[in-house]
Design a protein around this motif. Sequence first.
Motif, mmCIF file in Angstrom:
data_model
loop_
_atom_site.group_PDB
_atom_site.id
_atom_site.type_symbol
_atom_site.label_atom_id
_atom_site.label_comp_id
_atom_site.label_asym_id
_atom_site.label_seq_id
_atom_site.Cartn_x
_atom_site.Cartn_y
_atom_site.Cartn_z
ATOM 1 N N ALA A 256 0.364 -2.219 -0.707
ATOM 2 C CA ALA A 256 0.180 -3.610 -1.114
ATOM 3 C C ALA A 256 -1.302 -3.941 -1.270
ATOM 4 O O ALA A 256 -1.706 -4.609 -2.230
ATOM 5 C CB ALA A 256 0.821 -4.546 -0.091
ATOM 6 N N ALA A 257 -2.127 -3.481 -0.336
ATOM 7 C CA ALA A 257 -3.566 -3.752 -0.405
ATOM 8 C C ALA A 257 -4.184 -3.113 -1.652
ATOM 9 O O ALA A 257 -5.031 -3.718 -2.321
ATOM 10 C CB ALA A 257 -4.256 -3.224 0.852
ATOM 11 N N GLN A 258 -3.753 -1.900 -1.973
ATOM 12 C CA GLN A 258 -4.284 -1.223 -3.165
ATOM 13 C C GLN A 258 -3.840 -1.922 -4.444
ATOM 14 O O GLN A 258 -4.613 -2.060 -5.396
ATOM 15 C CB GLN A 258 -3.851 0.241 -3.166
ATOM 16 C CG GLN A 258 -4.504 1.070 -2.067
ATOM 17 C CD GLN A 258 -3.939 2.467 -1.966
ATOM 18 O OE1 GLN A 258 -2.902 2.768 -2.543
ATOM 19 N NE2 GLN A 258 -4.601 3.324 -1.213
ATOM 20 N N LEU A 259 -2.597 -2.390 -4.475
ATOM 21 C CA LEU A 259 -2.121 -3.115 -5.651
ATOM 22 C C LEU A 259 -2.901 -4.412 -5.842
ATOM 23 O O LEU A 259 -3.205 -4.813 -6.978
ATOM 24 C CB LEU A 259 -0.629 -3.410 -5.523
ATOM 25 C CG LEU A 259 0.305 -2.207 -5.665
ATOM 26 C CD1 LEU A 259 1.722 -2.584 -5.261
ATOM 27 C CD2 LEU A 259 0.281 -1.667 -7.094
ATOM 28 N N ARG A 260 -3.221 -5.092 -4.748
ATOM 29 C CA ARG A 260 -3.998 -6.336 -4.849
ATOM 30 C C ARG A 260 -5.419 -6.079 -5.336
ATOM 31 O O ARG A 260 -5.951 -6.808 -6.167
ATOM 32 C CB ARG A 260 -4.044 -7.046 -3.497
ATOM 33 C CG ARG A 260 -2.777 -7.779 -3.116
ATOM 34 C CD ARG A 260 -3.028 -8.765 -1.985
ATOM 35 N NE ARG A 260 -3.573 -8.104 -0.807
ATOM 36 C CZ ARG A 260 -2.835 -7.663 0.200
ATOM 37 N NH1 ARG A 260 -1.527 -7.811 0.169
ATOM 38 N NH2 ARG A 260 -3.395 -7.085 1.246
ATOM 39 N N SER A 261 -6.048 -5.024 -4.801
ATOM 40 C CA SER A 261 -7.456 -4.758 -5.133
ATOM 41 C C SER A 261 -7.616 -4.009 -6.451
ATOM 42 O O SER A 261 -8.655 -4.101 -7.106
ATOM 43 C CB SER A 261 -8.115 -3.950 -4.014
ATOM 44 O OG SER A 261 -7.615 -2.612 -3.993
ATOM 45 N N GLY A 262 -6.587 -3.264 -6.840
ATOM 46 C CA GLY A 262 -6.682 -2.439 -8.035
ATOM 47 C C GLY A 262 -7.367 -1.103 -7.791
ATOM 48 O O GLY A 262 -7.498 -0.290 -8.702
ATOM 49 N N ASP A 263 -7.811 -0.864 -6.554
ATOM 50 C CA ASP A 263 -8.463 0.395 -6.200
ATOM 51 C C ASP A 263 -7.458 1.268 -5.453
ATOM 52 O O ASP A 263 -7.230 1.100 -4.258
ATOM 53 C CB ASP A 263 -9.683 0.124 -5.320
ATOM 54 C CG ASP A 263 -10.417 1.401 -4.926
ATOM 55 O OD1 ASP A 263 -9.986 2.503 -5.362
ATOM 56 O OD2 ASP A 263 -11.405 1.316 -4.171
ATOM 57 N N ALA B 239 7.367 5.734 11.667
ATOM 58 C CA ALA B 239 5.933 6.030 11.668
ATOM 59 C C ALA B 239 5.324 5.909 10.268
ATOM 60 O O ALA B 239 4.165 5.515 10.114
ATOM 61 C CB ALA B 239 5.691 7.441 12.212
ATOM 62 N N MET B 240 6.101 6.228 9.241
ATOM 63 C CA MET B 240 5.602 6.176 7.869
ATOM 64 C C MET B 240 5.697 4.776 7.246
ATOM 65 O O MET B 240 4.998 4.471 6.277
ATOM 66 C CB MET B 240 6.393 7.164 6.993
ATOM 67 C CG MET B 240 6.151 8.631 7.319
ATOM 68 S SD MET B 240 4.399 9.123 7.064
ATOM 69 C CE MET B 240 3.779 9.056 8.761
ATOM 70 N N ALA B 241 6.548 3.923 7.798
ATOM 71 C CA ALA B 241 6.794 2.610 7.195
ATOM 72 C C ALA B 241 5.539 1.762 6.988
ATOM 73 O O ALA B 241 5.409 1.076 5.973
ATOM 74 C CB ALA B 241 7.819 1.840 8.029
ATOM 75 N N PRO B 242 4.555 1.781 7.921
ATOM 76 C CA PRO B 242 3.368 0.950 7.709
ATOM 77 C C PRO B 242 2.563 1.294 6.453
ATOM 78 O O PRO B 242 1.686 0.521 6.048
ATOM 79 C CB PRO B 242 2.542 1.197 8.973
ATOM 80 C CG PRO B 242 3.545 1.562 10.016
ATOM 81 C CD PRO B 242 4.561 2.373 9.275
ATOM 82 N N ALA B 243 2.855 2.427 5.822
ATOM 83 C CA ALA B 243 2.151 2.786 4.584
ATOM 84 C C ALA B 243 2.355 1.742 3.500
ATOM 85 O O ALA B 243 1.535 1.635 2.570
ATOM 86 C CB ALA B 243 2.623 4.152 4.094
ATOM 87 N N VAL B 244 3.424 0.948 3.593
ATOM 88 C CA VAL B 244 3.650 -0.068 2.567
ATOM 89 C C VAL B 244 2.537 -1.104 2.560
ATOM 90 O O VAL B 244 2.242 -1.710 1.525
ATOM 91 C CB VAL B 244 5.024 -0.758 2.733
ATOM 92 C CG1 VAL B 244 6.143 0.266 2.650
ATOM 93 C CG2 VAL B 244 5.106 -1.553 4.026
#
Length: 293
Positions: A224-231, A215-220
């Motif tokens: 990844a999205a935050q690392l790409r956006s920087g936010d 259930a927690m695995a999709p947090a990755v």
Amino acid sequence: MTHTTVEKTPVTLLGLGAMGSAMARAWLAAGHPLTVWNRTPARAAALAAQGARVADSAAEAVAASALVVVCLLDDASVDEVLAGADLAGKDLVNLTTSTPAEARARAERARERGARYLDGGIMAVPPMIGVPGAGGYVFYSGSRELFERHRDTLSVPAGTAYVGVDAGFAALHDVALLSAMYGMFAGAAHAFALIRKEDIDPGSLAPLLADWLVAMAPAVHQTAAQLRSGDYTEGVVSNLAMQVAGTPTFLHTAEEQGVSPELLRPYFDLMRRRLAEGSGAEDLTGVVDLLVR
């Protein structure tokens, strides 16, 4: 041999440990002419009975096929085994576990010796090899042309995933995924340690733990999205400040249960460091930046 067998790409395989032997059996079962070599010749006996040609030396094995697959103990073993072989014109695929830097250096040495090169990172255990649907696959990096040329043959033992022209990328993906796996195992070890002295069957915790991790695995994906956006505040549900505030409960529980916090404390320390920088509204993604400083 049948006409179909003759048409299959011949393969040379250097190294018959558990993984190499499993791959050898898969290629033989698929009808590929196979030449094998192993430092301990006895390991080749069973494969010889299944139709493999056993070479007397690594150099002889390399000479037998255009496609040469190496699956040895470590990078130093590859140097030693290939030292006396003529690699000119060969398609060299190295499946030996290595670091990205070792893979890049190996690619350069192969080029200097006249060979084309692919590096591989195996995401499977031997029982998964040659078993359709088992989920095993191999990361490949290096020459895209070489990968496409041998894709069908390389797909026989396990699935394939090409990850880039940089020869080090297969090893990097391999170690990245395995590092996450060991982190998961560390968390599971701590969880089981917490109940070890209680009247709780580990077998009853196991399915709960497995379901929770899934259930927690999709947090990755959010990381990844935050690392790409920087936010790092994008889509935050439980912010860093809230999570840091809850960490003493985990440490106190470990103390009460007589369990060492050594698997949890380093991560909690990183969380507190990030919070001290004024990042309380963020997700946990900022920990990544602390690690790469």
